[in-house]
Motif scaffolding. Structure first.
Motif, PDB file in Angstrom:
ATOM      1  N   ILE A 159       0.835  -1.204   0.000  1.00  0.00           N
ATOM      2  CA  ILE A 159       0.000   0.000   0.000  1.00  0.00           C
ATOM      3  C   ILE A 159       0.865   1.246   0.000  1.00  0.00           C
ATOM      4  O   ILE A 159       0.596   2.215  -0.718  1.00  0.00           O
ATOM      5  CB  ILE A 159      -0.951  -0.013   1.215  1.00  0.00           C
ATOM      6  N   PHE A 160       1.939   1.221   0.794  1.00  0.00           N
ATOM      7  CA  PHE A 160       2.814   2.390   0.808  1.00  0.00           C
ATOM      8  C   PHE A 160       3.552   2.540  -0.519  1.00  0.00           C
ATOM      9  O   PHE A 160       3.673   3.651  -1.044  1.00  0.00           O
ATOM     10  CB  PHE A 160       3.825   2.284   1.948  1.00  0.00           C
ATOM     11  N   GLY A 161       4.049   1.437  -1.067  1.00  0.00           N
ATOM     12  CA  GLY A 161       4.823   1.519  -2.291  1.00  0.00           C
ATOM     13  C   GLY A 161       4.019   1.990  -3.480  1.00  0.00           C
ATOM     14  O   GLY A 161       4.528   2.734  -4.323  1.00  0.00           O
ATOM     15  N   VAL A 162       2.759   1.601  -3.559  1.00  0.00           N
ATOM     16  CA  VAL A 162       1.943   1.933  -4.731  1.00  0.00           C
ATOM     17  C   VAL A 162       1.198   3.252  -4.536  1.00  0.00           C
ATOM     18  O   VAL A 162       1.165   4.099  -5.431  1.00  0.00           O
ATOM     19  CB  VAL A 162       0.941   0.797  -5.024  1.00  0.00           C
ATOM     20  N   MET A 163       0.586   3.441  -3.366  1.00  0.00           N
ATOM     21  CA  MET A 163      -0.265   4.608  -3.150  1.00  0.00           C
ATOM     22  C   MET A 163       0.343   5.653  -2.231  1.00  0.00           C
ATOM     23  O   MET A 163      -0.249   6.711  -2.020  1.00  0.00           O
ATOM     24  CB  MET A 163      -1.619   4.154  -2.593  1.00  0.00           C
ATOM     25  N   ARG A 164       1.503   5.360  -1.646  1.00  0.00           N
ATOM     26  CA  ARG A 164       2.150   6.273  -0.703  1.00  0.00           C
ATOM     27  C   ARG A 164       1.233   6.601   0.470  1.00  0.00           C
ATOM     28  O   ARG A 164       1.175   7.734   0.944  1.00  0.00           O
ATOM     29  CB  ARG A 164       2.598   7.563  -1.400  1.00  0.00           C
ATOM     30  N   ILE A 165       0.508   5.600   0.951  1.00  0.00           N
ATOM     31  CA  ILE A 165      -0.359   5.748   2.117  1.00  0.00           C
ATOM     32  C   ILE A 165       0.199   4.893   3.239  1.00  0.00           C
ATOM     33  O   ILE A 165       0.465   3.696   3.055  1.00  0.00           O
ATOM     34  CB  ILE A 165      -1.809   5.331   1.804  1.00  0.00           C
ATOM     35  N   ILE A 166       0.386   5.491   4.412  1.00  0.00           N
ATOM     36  CA  ILE A 166       0.831   4.746   5.592  1.00  0.00           C
ATOM     37  C   ILE A 166      -0.409   4.194   6.277  1.00  0.00           C
ATOM     38  O   ILE A 166      -1.182   4.939   6.878  1.00  0.00           O
ATOM     39  CB  ILE A 166       1.630   5.652   6.546  1.00  0.00           C
ATOM     40  N   ASN A 167      -0.601   2.896   6.196  1.00  0.00           N
ATOM     41  CA  ASN A 167      -1.827   2.263   6.704  1.00  0.00           C
ATOM     42  C   ASN A 167      -1.653   1.907   8.178  1.00  0.00           C
ATOM     43  O   ASN A 167      -1.120   0.847   8.520  1.00  0.00           O
ATOM     44  CB  ASN A 167      -2.146   1.020   5.878  1.00  0.00           C
ATOM     45  N   ALA A 168      -2.114   2.788   9.053  1.00  0.00           N
ATOM     46  CA  ALA A 168      -1.999   2.554  10.491  1.00  0.00           C
ATOM     47  C   ALA A 168      -3.013   1.536  10.993  1.00  0.00           C
ATOM     48  O   ALA A 168      -2.976   1.168  12.170  1.00  0.00           O
ATOM     49  CB  ALA A 168      -2.172   3.869  11.252  1.00  0.00           C
ATOM     50  N   ALA A 169      -3.908   1.074  10.154  1.00  0.00           N
ATOM     51  CA  ALA A 169      -4.902   0.068  10.542  1.00  0.00           C
ATOM     52  C   ALA A 169      -4.506  -1.335  10.089  1.00  0.00           C
ATOM     53  O   ALA A 169      -5.330  -2.247  10.157  1.00  0.00           O
ATOM     54  CB  ALA A 169      -6.264   0.435   9.958  1.00  0.00           C
ATOM     55  N   HIS A 170      -3.277  -1.516   9.642  1.00  0.00           N
ATOM     56  CA  HIS A 170      -2.889  -2.817   9.100  1.00  0.00           C
ATOM     57  C   HIS A 170      -2.959  -3.909  10.162  1.00  0.00           C
ATOM     58  O   HIS A 170      -3.406  -5.024   9.893  1.00  0.00           O
ATOM     59  CB  HIS A 170      -1.481  -2.730   8.524  1.00  0.00           C
ATOM     60  N   GLY A 171      -2.503  -3.601  11.377  1.00  0.00           N
ATOM     61  CA  GLY A 171      -2.567  -4.598  12.445  1.00  0.00           C
ATOM     62  C   GLY A 171      -3.990  -4.984  12.794  1.00  0.00           C
ATOM     63  O   GLY A 171      -4.260  -6.152  13.124  1.00  0.00           O
ATOM     64  N   GLU A 172      -4.907  -4.021  12.719  1.00  0.00           N
ATOM     65  CA  GLU A 172      -6.310  -4.337  12.990  1.00  0.00           C
ATOM     66  C   GLU A 172      -6.879  -5.248  11.905  1.00  0.00           C
ATOM     67  O   GLU A 172      -7.783  -6.047  12.168  1.00  0.00           O
ATOM     68  CB  GLU A 172      -7.129  -3.046  13.077  1.00  0.00           C
ATOM     69  N   MET A 173      -6.357  -5.153  10.688  1.00  0.00           N
ATOM     70  CA  MET A 173      -6.784  -6.080   9.637  1.00  0.00           C
ATOM     71  C   MET A 173      -6.264  -7.494   9.910  1.00  0.00           C
ATOM     72  O   MET A 173      -6.936  -8.480   9.610  1.00  0.00           O
ATOM     73  CB  MET A 173      -6.301  -5.572   8.284  1.00  0.00           C
ATOM     74  N   VAL A 174      -5.065  -7.582  10.487  1.00  0.00           N
ATOM     75  CA  VAL A 174      -4.559  -8.882  10.926  1.00  0.00           C
ATOM     76  C   VAL A 174      -5.467  -9.442  12.026  1.00  0.00           C
ATOM     77  O   VAL A 174      -5.828 -10.632  12.014  1.00  0.00           O
ATOM     78  CB  VAL A 174      -3.112  -8.752  11.434  1.00  0.00           C
ATOM     79  N   MET A 175      -5.813  -8.596  12.967  1.00  0.00           N
ATOM     80  CA  MET A 175      -6.735  -9.011  14.033  1.00  0.00           C
ATOM     81  C   MET A 175      -8.072  -9.475  13.461  1.00  0.00           C
ATOM     82  O   MET A 175      -8.653 -10.468  13.915  1.00  0.00           O
ATOM     83  CB  MET A 175      -6.927  -7.840  15.006  1.00  0.00           C
ATOM     84  N   MET A 176      -8.570  -8.784  12.454  1.00  0.00           N
ATOM     85  CA  MET A 176      -9.823  -9.178  11.808  1.00  0.00           C
ATOM     86  C   MET A 176      -9.697 -10.565  11.192  1.00  0.00           C
ATOM     87  O   MET A 176     -10.623 -11.390  11.280  1.00  0.00           O
ATOM     88  CB  MET A 176     -10.203  -8.160  10.732  1.00  0.00           C
ATOM     89  N   GLY A 177      -8.541 -10.851  10.595  1.00  0.00           N
ATOM     90  CA  GLY A 177      -8.328 -12.179  10.038  1.00  0.00           C
ATOM     91  C   GLY A 177      -8.352 -13.260  11.102  1.00  0.00           C
ATOM     92  O   GLY A 177      -8.875 -14.366  10.873  1.00  0.00           O
ATOM     93  N   ALA A 178      -7.800 -12.948  12.281  1.00  0.00           N
ATOM     94  CA  ALA A 178      -7.826 -13.921  13.374  1.00  0.00           C
ATOM     95  C   ALA A 178      -9.261 -14.203  13.812  1.00  0.00           C
ATOM     96  O   ALA A 178      -9.637 -15.367  14.045  1.00  0.00           O
ATOM     97  CB  ALA A 178      -6.993 -13.389  14.541  1.00  0.00           C
ATOM     98  N   TYR A 179     -10.087 -13.166  13.917  1.00  0.00           N
ATOM     99  CA  TYR A 179     -11.481 -13.375  14.348  1.00  0.00           C
ATOM    100  C   TYR A 179     -12.299 -14.079  13.272  1.00  0.00           C
ATOM    101  O   TYR A 179     -13.172 -14.909  13.593  1.00  0.00           O
ATOM    102  CB  TYR A 179     -12.123 -12.040  14.721  1.00  0.00           C
ATOM    103  N   LEU A 180     -12.051 -13.783  12.012  1.00  0.00           N
ATOM    104  CA  LEU A 180     -12.760 -14.503  10.953  1.00  0.00           C
ATOM    105  C   LEU A 180     -12.439 -15.996  11.005  1.00  0.00           C
ATOM    106  O   LEU A 180     -13.321 -16.848  10.827  1.00  0.00           O
ATOM    107  CB  LEU A 180     -12.379 -13.932   9.585  1.00  0.00           C
ATOM    108  N   THR A 181     -11.164 -16.314  11.260  1.00  0.00           N
ATOM    109  CA  THR A 181     -10.763 -17.717  11.375  1.00  0.00           C
ATOM    110  C   THR A 181     -11.401 -18.371  12.586  1.00  0.00           C
ATOM    111  O   THR A 181     -11.844 -19.530  12.525  1.00  0.00           O
ATOM    112  CB  THR A 181      -9.227 -17.813  11.469  1.00  0.00           C
TER     113      THR A 181
END
Length: 366
Positions: free
Chosen positions: A105-127
């Motif tokens: 995301i940073f390399g392509v859009m130059r956006i620092i995604n501060a919610a990336h860890g929460e997306m990892v957490m979301m993956g854990a809950y989906l599992t």
């Protein structure tokens, strides 16, 4: 006629030198070469300084361990050290995989995604939901969760991230920080703040007489390696992957060449969120988690991409392994080391930013 030829010659010379020729003598050219050489020497010095710091960082836990008598000089303890380092290496593969989504995301859009860890957490809950409510194997659940994550990433890009593309990096950071907080509060509302675990392959595999590793770590590392290699070759060989790399280099030039940059942004966001969710699935079968563990994963992902080089795929993989091994050494060798792991990650992040902001791969700001 001669005047016209002279005029055309001057205009051609101006175009070749960027529109103006303030200096045409040799000394300024030599000065420019010296400037480039000085910058190259500065880059080399910063790399050497970072290498020296990393050697010291990895040696420090051993020094503290000797001073505090946590090191025992016997074969059994060294076997335990080997087990811990191997576990750290395997965990590094998972770290690297979900950190790659952040660096994309940073390399392509130059956006620092501060919610990336929460997306990892979301993956854990989906599992967790797929395992306990639907009876689906955690690895098999990736077949269902990854397409959902990909579509969610595209939706986030369309609704939220697209508005901050091209804006100052602080704007994207604040927007995604707010997104992360929203995800935490929603997860707490649905699942409460209790820690959840997924019992999966807890048996150990004996590597040698003194070194053993749990099956879930081996499974997670293997899956992370397969996904990382697949994404790497997708970016390297496929038509869409080449378009993503071209957009990362220069979005305006890519647009002129006929690449649909908006579509590339959607695909990139979808891949990044899918990688984060896959990382959450692989972490969930090893460790407990709750809505606030996403903050820790965000810290780890940031440290990895800063260490390896922002926007660099291979750098993210290297940084993942390095961070996980350092965390393992700190937890084993330093008294109360488990509580010091996050401090070690923060210290590594700050030191790399001070010494060599471009990271190990020397990625420069554009």
């Amino acid at each position: 006629m001669d005047d016209s030829a002279e005029t055309i010659g001057r205009e051609q010379g101006d175009r070749e030198t960027g529109g103006s020729r303030p200096f045409v003598d040799a000394p300024p050219a030599i000065g420019r070469r010296r400037g480039r050489g000085w910058m190259e020497r500065s880059e080399v010095r910063s790399l050497h300084l970072l290498a020296a710091f990393l050697v010291a960082a990895y040696a420090l836990p051993f020094v503290i361990g000797i001073w505090s008598d946590t090191i025992r000089w016997d074969a059994e303890w060294f076997g335990y050290l080997g087990t811990v380092m191997l576990s750290g290496f395997l965990q590094g593969g998972v770290y690297a995989m979900f950190a790659v989504g952040l660096t994309m995301i940073f390399g392509v859009m130059r956006i620092i995604n501060a919610a990336h860890g929460e997306m990892v957490m979301m993956g854990a809950y989906l599992t967790w939901v797929a395992f306990f409510f639907l009876g689906v194997d955690p690895l098999l659940s990736l077949v269902f969760t990854l397409p959902i994550a990909f579509l969610l990433g595209m939706a986030l890009q369309k609704v939220l991230l697209n508005a901050v593309v091209g804006q100052p990096e602080l704007t994207g950071l604040l927007v995604t920080f707010g997104l992360g907080l929203t995800m935490i509060y929603v997860a707490e509302l649905i699942f409460t703040t209790d820690f959840r675990t997924i019992p999966y392959a807890p048996q150990t595999v004996q590597i040698t007489d003194t070194i053993a590793v749990s099956q879930n770590k081996l499974i997670s590392f293997t899956m992370a390696l397969v996904i990382s290699v697949a994404v790497y070759f997708f970016l390297k060989l496929s038509r869409i992957g080449k378009a993503i790399r071209a957009t990362a280099l220069n979005a305006e030039v890519a647009m002129v060449c006929g690449i649909d940059v908006g579509r590339i942004y959607l695909i990139t966001a979808g891949l990044a969120v899918a990688l984060a969710v896959a990382g959450g699935a692989l972490v969930s079968i090893q460790f407990g988690f709750n809505p606030e563990t996403g903050i820790v994963y965000t810290l780890q992902a940031f440290t990895i991409i800063i260490l390896g080089g922002r926007g660099d795929y291979i750098g993210a993989l290297i940084g993942g392994f390095m961070l996980a091994i350092l965390e393992s050494l700190v937890s084993l060798l330093i008294p109360n080391g488990t509580a010091m792991v996050e401090l070690a990650a923060y210290s590594l992040l700050i030191a790399v930013l001070l010494i060599r902001p471009g990271g190990l791969m020397g990625v420069k700001d554009t």
